[in-house]
Design an enzyme around this catalytic site. Structure first.
Site, PDB file in Angstrom:
ATOM      1  N   ASP B   9       4.232  -6.195  -0.596  1.00 12.96           N
ATOM      2  CA  ASP B   9       2.846  -5.761  -0.660  1.00 12.96           C
ATOM      3  C   ASP B   9       2.197  -6.157   0.661  1.00 12.96           C
ATOM      4  OD1 ASP B   9       0.306  -5.101  -1.343  1.00 12.96           O
ATOM      5  OD2 ASP B   9       0.298  -6.181  -3.250  1.00 12.96           O
ATOM      6  N   ASP B 105       0.852   0.933   0.694  1.00 12.69           N
ATOM      7  CA  ASP B 105       1.096  -0.446   1.155  1.00 12.69           C
ATOM      8  C   ASP B 105       2.024  -1.238   0.236  1.00 12.69           C
ATOM      9  OD1 ASP B 105      -0.593  -0.600  -0.967  1.00 12.69           O
ATOM     10  OD2 ASP B 105      -2.103  -1.838   0.012  1.00 12.69           O
ATOM     11  N   GLU B 106       2.801  -0.551  -0.573  1.00  9.59           N
ATOM     12  CA  GLU B 106       3.638  -1.245  -1.543  1.00  9.59           C
ATOM     13  C   GLU B 106       4.979  -0.550  -1.689  1.00  9.59           C
ATOM     14  OE1 GLU B 106       2.533  -2.466  -5.785  1.00  9.59           O
ATOM     15  OE2 GLU B 106       0.697  -1.650  -4.904  1.00  9.59           O
TER      16      GLU B 106
END
Lengths: 366, 395
Positions: B9, B105-106
């Site tokens: 993350d 973003d993960e």
């Protein structure tokens, strides 16, 4: 109702009407066939509310009457009887009893009164066409019809009647087929109808190669086709067919002339290594030579070359191989003429010297 | 043997990219999202801002009240973030071939096979973090566990720049003290039902028999929660699991009923969505218009295109026609946006259609224009170049 008919008369009649009966119905009675015994004939009717097929055959009618019985079960029973068996069908004790040889089958039935018969539209325009010609017309075009497209008016065959021309067009947006038959129709106003895909497929199945004439009666909302002992009545697609002439390109470049079977064989081989889902094959035309190129996500690649008659600028364009094969299947001539354009625009295909047919194929952007 | 799943993350992603690119903003509270004094929410904020209790999705007005005057406020520039995200995903693929990107973003990685190659899980995690820092200069929090749930919860434990490994035998102890609301399937409706039973932690949930959970949560969620409380969850990582959609929307500072402003806003959204789609090599068929009227009446309308596209003009055209087809003219709009989904593979080819020439025509000139516009925006910022709009004077 009580009649006896030979399996060899009964079964052909059944197979004519079973085609329109859907496996899943909106109304239970549509899974049944209407059976009417009267005088010396038995009439069978199958329907899905869009298209209805009715046919009759001679039988020994002991007691007149009518009923509806489960279509598929009846067909399956008759199909599995020994050749030449006499089949007796009668109503007895709330059942429809079919006896043949030493077999006895009690089928459930529904009252004939509940069967939705399609009415005959008055005042339709009638004309006759040779069975072979009608069959050929459907074979030339039907492959291009859309199936369940949201553009519902494409889900069928467009037929245009003019005083001396009968034109059929089908397209699903990716390809288009047009076939023209010259015939004296003696019609004042041109008429245009869209015949639903299912009707066309069923009609194509039932037409034979013969010089017999088929009578078409074209109404505003429905179409009736009489062929021999069989009558097919179909609703028409209520919609405006797109202006197909506008999407048939004029003023195309140089023509390429190819041997149809050579192209077909090369395409089948190249297709093996094309993307399984999209099935694109690239055609690169050069002077005297056509290169076929296909590759798949596994980076496997197929290349083929065919000698052709072509003298124009080099052009490279990709098509779905299935669309090309459909067109080649509809071409009768030994050689096929292709005219195309650059920039992912449409191409025109036809058999060499076959001025009555036009096939438009849209390319893929690979 | 249990698998080894790693969850990455990126910390305060949008805000971190802004601070990376503007050194003068580092160490200061920074908010990426709506402009202060207007309506809308916080998209992401830096850790300096989080200290003031500000978090994602908080209304911007509320954030402004809490934050000190030196706070930096920026509008998101999605195209830039998408590019960085792309780089990060590229780095992850050098660690393991099995990477599933779940958002900008993960991502999840299956690193089961790497222990004999690289070393114990902690070393793998450290390597992931180091490579990301080296490639894009950003920090990430990494969690490693036997399945997706544990990996995801582990990456949340120490943020930012965290690394938490939960070996299979410690899963029970790891979960027990956590609030049960972190479990999937527990939402605002279902949480109070368990709270009434005196449940606070996952350890408490584990005391409940399956039957009780099914009664209170329904059959499916009941079983799901029962299993999760015991640390059982999906451990499949599917690199092919694609992102579902790309969308952009904006909340207006004041309700808008001027169609010209709505049109401009949709053009902007189309440009942002088109830009991300092109960079991530997505072509979509389904364009969705989202609109919210005062106060919270939200509608979505979708249209399926015949030819898949990532073209700004085609996206806008479809969304605008959806808007025009509804009797919405003149109503005050609070939020408007558009999205694209229904991906079509970009490598298999796109079938052209005879009758859809008016719709998105993906010709090479058009693609080249879009690529040039993207390049200019990437270099000089999202507002550097815009498509022109002819405007007749009224009357």
């Amino acid at each position: 109702m009580d009649f006896v008919a030979n399996r060899e008369v009964f079964l052909p009649a059944l197979s004519k009407v079973i085609g329109v009966v859907e496996r899943r119905q909106t109304l239970p009675i549509l899974g049944n066939l209407l059976v009417v015994a009267q005088g010396e004939t038995v009439t069978l009717t199958g329907s899905d509310l869009e298209v209805e097929v009715r046919t009759e055959f001679g039988a020994n009618v002991k007691e007149e009457g009518e009923t509806t019985v489960p279509a598929r079960k009846l067909v399956d029973i008759c199909r599995n009887l020994a050749e030449g068996t006499d089949v007796r069908m009668r109503l007895k004790d709330e059942r429809c009893v079919v006896t043949a040889g030493r077999g006895r089958f009690s089928l459930g039935y529904l009252a004939a009164a509940g069967f939705p018969a399609m009415g005959l539209e008055e005042g339709g325009f009638e004309f006759d066409v040779e069975e072979t010609r009608l069959k050929r017309m459907l074979e030339k075009c039907s492959f291009a019809m859309a199936q369940q497209d949201v553009r519902y008016y494409l889900n069928g065959l467009f037929m245009e009647l003019r005083s001396s021309l009968l034109t059929a067009v089908a397209t699903d947006g990716h390809r288009l087929a047009k076939f023209v038959v010259s015939m004296d129709l003696a019609i004042d106003e041109p008429r245009q109808v869209i015949i639903p895909t299912k009707t066309v497929m069923e009609l194509k199945r039932q037409l034979n190669v013969s010089e017999d004439s088929v009578r078409l009666s074209v109404g505003e909302k429905s179409l009736r086709i009489l062929l021999g002992q069989t009558a097919m009545t179909s609703k028409l697609v209520d919609g405006r067919y797109p202006d197909y002439e506008q999407v048939i390109p004029r003023d195309l470049g140089e023509v390429a002339i190819l041997d149809k079977d050579a192209l077909r064989r090369s395409l089948s081989r190249a297709a093996i290594l094309s993307n399984e889902k999209y099935r694109g094959v690239r055609l690169s035309f050069g002077k005297g030579i056509l290169k076929l190129l296909a590759h798949n996500p596994e980076q496997e690649e197929a290349e083929e070359e065919i000698e052709i008659d072509y003298d124009g600028e080099p052009v490279s364009v990709a098509f779905n191989v299935a669309y090309m094969m459909d067109v080649l299947g509809a071409v009768d001539a030994e050689k096929v003429e292709i005219r195309f354009q650059v920039d992912n625009k449409s191409s025109i295909w036809k058999g060499e010297g076959s001025e009555d047919e036009t096939f438009v194929v849209m390319p893929m952007r690979l | 043997m249990s698998r080894l799943i790693l969850h990455v993350d990126l910390d305060a992603f949008y805000a971190s990219v802004e601070q990376r690119d503007h050194p003068e903003w580092r160490g200061r509270p920074l908010v990426v999202g709506a402009e202060p004094g207007q309506r809308g929410v916080v998209a992401t904020c830096s850790y300096e801002a989080r200290r003031f209790g500000v978090h994602s999705a908080m209304p911007i007005a509320q954030a402004v009240r809490r934050l000190p005057p030196e706070t930096i406020y920026v509008r998101p520039s999605m195209a830039r973030y998408a590019k960085v995200s792309q780089q990060v995903m590229g780095v992850l693929e050098t660690v393991s071939p099995v990477v599933e990107r779940v958002s900008i973003d993960e991502a999840y990685l299956d690193v089961s096979g790497l222990t004999s190659l690289v070393g114990p899980p902690a070393i793998i995690g450290a390597q992931v973090k180091a490579r990301i820092r080296q490639a894009v200069g950003l920090t990430a929090s990494v969690g490693i566990g036997p399945n997706r749930l544990i990996a995801k919860l582990a990456s949340d434990v120490q943020k930012p720049d965290g690394l938490t490994v939960v070996p299979p035998e410690q899963v029970g102890d790891f979960l027990a003290p956590m609030p049960f609301t972190v479990l999937r399937g527990i939402g605002v409706k279902t949480a109070p039902r368990l709270e009434r039973l005196g449940v606070k932690t996952i350890g408490d949930v584990r005391q409940l028999p399956l039957e009780t959970l099914r009664q209170h949560l329904g059959a499916r969620t009941g079983i799901q929660v029962y299993q999760q409380a015991r640390g059982l969850a999906d451990d499949r990582i599917d690199p092919a699991r694609p992102r579902q959609s790309i969308s952009r929307e904006t909340t207006f500072p004041e309700d808008v009923s001027d169609p010209r402003i709505l049109e401009e806003t949709l053009r902007w959204a189309a440009q942002e969505v088109g830009s991300i789609a092109r960079q991530t090599r997505h072509l979509g068929r389904v364009v969705t218009l989202k609109i919210r009227f005062h106060p919270f009446e939200t509608h979505t309308r979708s249209r399926t295109l015949k030819v898949p596209t990532a073209d700004d003009a085609a996206l806008f055209g479809a969304a605008w026609s959806l808007f025009a087809a509804e009797p919405w003219s003149g109503r005050p709009v609070r939020l408007i946006g558009l999205g694209i989904s229904g991906w079509s593979a970009t490598d298999g080819g796109v079938q052209m259609d005879l009758f859809e020439t008016a719709a998105p025509e993906p010709c090479p000139e058009h693609d080249r224009l879009a690529a040039t516009l993207d390049a200019i925006r990437n270099r000089f910022g999202a507002d550097a170049i815009q498509r022109g709009l002819s405007r007749r004077s009224p009357g």
